[in-house]
Design a protein around this motif. Structure first.
Motif: not given
Length: 133
Positions: A9-14, A18-23, A78-83, A97-98
């Motif tokens: 499992k890769q952290r970026f996948q999780t 989570q980003a989609v859930v947080d929307v 969510v956008q802010g967390r991902q820069d 989109t993801v």
């Protein structure tokens, strides 16, 4: 001969799931909703089918009850967390989109996202569109 698959499992996948859930943070959890399916049959034919004991029901996710401002706030967070550039087209709030590079585990991430959305909001219906060249 048994074959064992090992998956890391890769952290970026999780984080992507989570980003989609947080929307949709703030959306109440609900189960599937019944609805009458529009089968494109004339009213007379529809009545004949229902009269014979056939049911023409479908299932859908519960309606999104969040207002546009809440969705916009969640997306910008969510956008802010991902820069990412923090912007939202208010007319297309629910066209999300993801995007991930080739070989990064998109299929796993899509499946994980579906499980997480189900756990958080009770949703069971998903459409995944995977473009190709």
């Amino acid at each position: 001969m048994a074959v064992t698959l090992k998956y890391k499992k890769q952290r970026f996948q999780t984080e992507a799931a989570q980003a989609v859930v947080d929307v949709f943070r703030g959306q109440p959890k609900g189960g599937a909703q019944d609805y009458i399916m529009d089968r494109g049959i004339s009213l007379d034919r529809q009545t004949q089918i229902q009269g014979r004991g056939y049911t023409i029901h479908g299932m859908s996710n519960g309606k999104i009850l969040l207002d546009n401002e809440t969705l916009k706030k969640n997306i910008i967070e969510v956008q802010g967390r991902q820069d990412l550039k923090r912007e939202v087209n208010i007319e297309n709030l629910l066209r999300l989109t993801v995007e991930m590079e080739t070989g990064t585990g998109k299929t796993y991430t899509y499946i994980k996202t579906m499980f997480e959305l189900n756990k958080a909001y009770g949703w069971t219906k998903f459409i995944i569109v995977v473009p190709s060249i």
